[in-house]
Design a protein around this motif. Structure first.
Motif, PDB file in Angstrom:
ATOM      1  N   ASP A  88       2.285   5.057  -0.440  1.00 10.70           N
ATOM      2  CA  ASP A  88       1.636   6.355  -0.259  1.00 10.70           C
ATOM      3  C   ASP A  88       1.534   7.076  -1.598  1.00 10.70           C
ATOM      4  OD1 ASP A  88       4.202   7.311  -0.817  1.00 10.70           O
ATOM      5  OD2 ASP A  88       4.699   7.536   1.298  1.00 10.70           O
ATOM      6  N   ALA A  89       0.937   8.263  -1.563  1.00  8.22           N
ATOM      7  CA  ALA A  89       0.671   9.000  -2.796  1.00  8.22           C
ATOM      8  C   ALA A  89       1.962   9.372  -3.524  1.00  8.22           C
ATOM      9  CB  ALA A  89      -0.144  10.251  -2.483  1.00  8.22           C
ATOM     10  N   ALA A  90       2.979   9.777  -2.768  1.00  5.96           N
ATOM     11  CA  ALA A  90       4.241  10.177  -3.394  1.00  5.96           C
ATOM     12  C   ALA A  90       4.904   8.987  -4.071  1.00  5.96           C
ATOM     13  CB  ALA A  90       5.175  10.776  -2.342  1.00  5.96           C
ATOM     14  N   ARG A  91       4.904   7.836  -3.401  1.00  5.36           N
ATOM     15  CA  ARG A  91       5.492   6.639  -3.980  1.00  5.36           C
ATOM     16  C   ARG A  91       4.705   6.197  -5.214  1.00  5.36           C
ATOM     17  NH1 ARG A  91       9.955   3.114  -3.663  1.00  5.36           N
ATOM     18  NH2 ARG A  91      10.023   3.364  -1.416  1.00  5.36           N
ATOM     19  N   LYS A  92       3.379   6.280  -5.134  1.00  3.53           N
ATOM     20  CA  LYS A  92       2.548   5.891  -6.263  1.00  3.53           C
ATOM     21  C   LYS A  92       2.799   6.781  -7.466  1.00  3.53           C
ATOM     22  CE  LYS A  92      -0.591   3.052  -7.788  1.00  3.53           C
ATOM     23  NZ  LYS A  92      -0.311   1.603  -7.873  1.00  3.53           N
ATOM     24  N   ALA A  93       2.973   8.061  -7.227  1.00  4.70           N
ATOM     25  CA  ALA A  93       3.261   8.982  -8.323  1.00  4.70           C
ATOM     26  C   ALA A  93       4.611   8.666  -8.964  1.00  4.70           C
ATOM     27  CB  ALA A  93       3.237  10.420  -7.808  1.00  4.70           C
ATOM     28  N   LYS A  94       5.571   8.280  -8.139  1.00  6.41           N
ATOM     29  CA  LYS A  94       6.889   7.913  -8.663  1.00  6.41           C
ATOM     30  C   LYS A  94       6.809   6.638  -9.494  1.00  6.41           C
ATOM     31  CE  LYS A  94      11.686   7.252  -7.142  1.00  6.41           C
ATOM     32  NZ  LYS A  94      12.581   7.168  -5.955  1.00  6.41           N
ATOM     33  N   GLU A  95       6.017   5.686  -9.040  1.00  2.83           N
ATOM     34  CA  GLU A  95       5.840   4.453  -9.802  1.00  2.83           C
ATOM     35  C   GLU A  95       5.192   4.735 -11.158  1.00  2.83           C
ATOM     36  OE1 GLU A  95       3.634   1.656  -7.541  1.00  2.83           O
ATOM     37  OE2 GLU A  95       5.073   1.602  -5.885  1.00  2.83           O
ATOM     38  N   ASN A  96       4.149   5.550 -11.159  1.00  6.12           N
ATOM     39  CA  ASN A  96       3.467   5.874 -12.411  1.00  6.12           C
ATOM     40  C   ASN A  96       4.394   6.595 -13.375  1.00  6.12           C
ATOM     41  OD1 ASN A  96       1.038   4.696 -11.657  1.00  6.12           O
ATOM     42  ND2 ASN A  96       0.208   6.593 -10.800  1.00  6.12           N
ATOM     43  N   ASP A 106       0.849  -1.199   0.000  1.00  2.00           N
ATOM     44  CA  ASP A 106       0.000   0.000   0.000  1.00  2.00           C
ATOM     45  C   ASP A 106       0.880   1.242   0.000  1.00  2.00           C
ATOM     46  OD1 ASP A 106      -2.193   1.621   0.067  1.00  2.00           O
ATOM     47  OD2 ASP A 106      -2.519   1.432   2.237  1.00  2.00           O
TER      48      ASP A 106
END
Length: 263
Positions: free
Chosen positions: A42-50, A40
Motif C-alpha cells: 500500500d501507499a504507506a508501505r511504499k513510502a517507507k520503502e522509498n 503490491d
C-alpha cells in the motif's frame, strides 16, 4: 539471460569472508521493510520503502556535491541494501559461485578490502557517469562485478555449469571466460539496443561494467605479478647435487684400497 549454478573449481580453504558477506546481505535485507512487503504494497508501505532506500542508498548528485551534501557512508551501506528478492538472490548466487576462488587467491583480509573498495569505486564510477541523478543506487552488484572481473582473469578456463532461459534451462558446461564475458557484454546498453532488448532503467549497468573492468585490471596488474599469480610459471626444481665420490675402505680391495668409490 545467464544463470550460473556451479563451477568446477574447488577452493583450497574455507571461504569465510564470502559466506560472511552473503549472510550480512541476507540479514540486512530481512531486517529492512522490503523483504515482507508483498507484491503490491500500500501507499504507506511504499513510502517507507522509498525512505529506506533513499536513506541507505548512494545518490550520485549527493556523492559528487559539496559541503554537507557529500555523504560518503551511503557508498558502503548501499552495498548491503537490495530492492527485492530477485535482486538479492541473483547477486548472492554470483557471489557464492565465484567469490570463493578469488578469496582463495587473495587471502581473506585482502579479498575483503578488494570487495569493499571495488564496490565503492564502481559506485563512484556510476555517479560520475550521471552526476545529476537523484535516485538511490543500492545493491552489491558493483562489488560482485569486481569479483567477476578478477575471476575471469584468474580462472578463464574453469568449467562453469549454467542455465540459459531461452534454451529451456538446459544445463551447459562452458569455460568461465565465456560465461562472464557474456554477462559483461549483456551489461552494455549498446549491445542491448543492438539485439532489441531494452535494459531496465532501474539497473545501474555502468556500475556493473566499471566494477568488472576494475576487477580485471587489478587482477592483471597486481595479482598476476605476485608469486601466487597465474601469470607466473612455477620455477623448475633444481635436481639435488649428488654427494662427492668418497673411498669406501671397507669394501676396497686390500691390494688397491683407493680403487673403488661409491656414492
Amino acid at each position: 539471460m545467464v544463470i550460473p549454478i556451479h563451477d568446477k573449481n574447488p577452493a583450497t580453504r574455507r571461504s569465510f569472508v564470502t559466506y560472511g558477506l552473503i549472510i550480512a546481505n541476507v540479514v540486512v535485507f530481512l531486517s529492512g521493510p522490503i523483504a515482507f512487503a508483498g507484491m503490491d504494497p500500500d501507499a504507506a508501505r511504499k513510502a517507507k520503502e522509498n525512505a529506506y532506500l533513499y536513506h541507505y542508498g548512494a545518490i550520485p548528485a549527493q556523492l559528487l556535491g559539496n559541503g554537507h551534501g557529500n555523504p560518503v557512508w551511503p557508498v558502503f551501506t548501499a552495498m548491503f541494501v537490495h530492492a527485492g528478492w530477485i535482486h538479492l538472490l541473483g547477486n548472492m548466487l554470483f557471489l557464492y559461485i565465484f567469490g570463493d576462488n578469488v578469496e582463495d587467491v587473495l587471502g581473506r583480509a585482502h579479498y575483503l578490502a578488494f570487495y569493499i573498495i571495488g564496490g565503492a569505486a564502481s559506485t563512484y564510477a556510476f555517479a560520475w557517469s550521471d552526476p545529476t541523478a537523484t535516485g538511490p543506487l543500492v545493491g552489491a552488484s558493483g562489488a560482485i562485478a569486481t569479483v567477476l572481473g578478477a575471476y575471469v582473469y584468474l580462472f578463464p578456463y574453469a568449467k562453469v555449469t549454467m542455465l540459459v532461459p531461452f534454451l529451456w534451462f538446459i544445463p551447459m558446461r562452458v569455460p568461465a571466460w565465456l560465461v562472464l564475458g557474456g554477462w559483461f557484454v549483456l551489461q552494455l546498453p549498446e549491445f542491448q539496443q543492438t539485439i532489441g532488448v531494452a535494459g531496465s532503467t532501474d539497473v545501474a549497468y555502468f556500475a556493473h561494467v566499471s566494477g568488472f573492468v576494475l576487477g580485471l585490471l587489478y587482477a592483471a596488474l597486481v595479482i598476476g605479478r605476485g608469486p601466487s599469480g597465474p601469470a607466473r610459471a612455477p620455477a623448475a626444481e633444481t635436481p639435488p647435487t649428488p654427494p662427492p665420490l668418497t673411498p669406501d675402505y671397507r669394501s676396497a680391495d686390500p691390494e688397491d684400497p683407493y680403487g673403488q668409490y661409491h656414492r
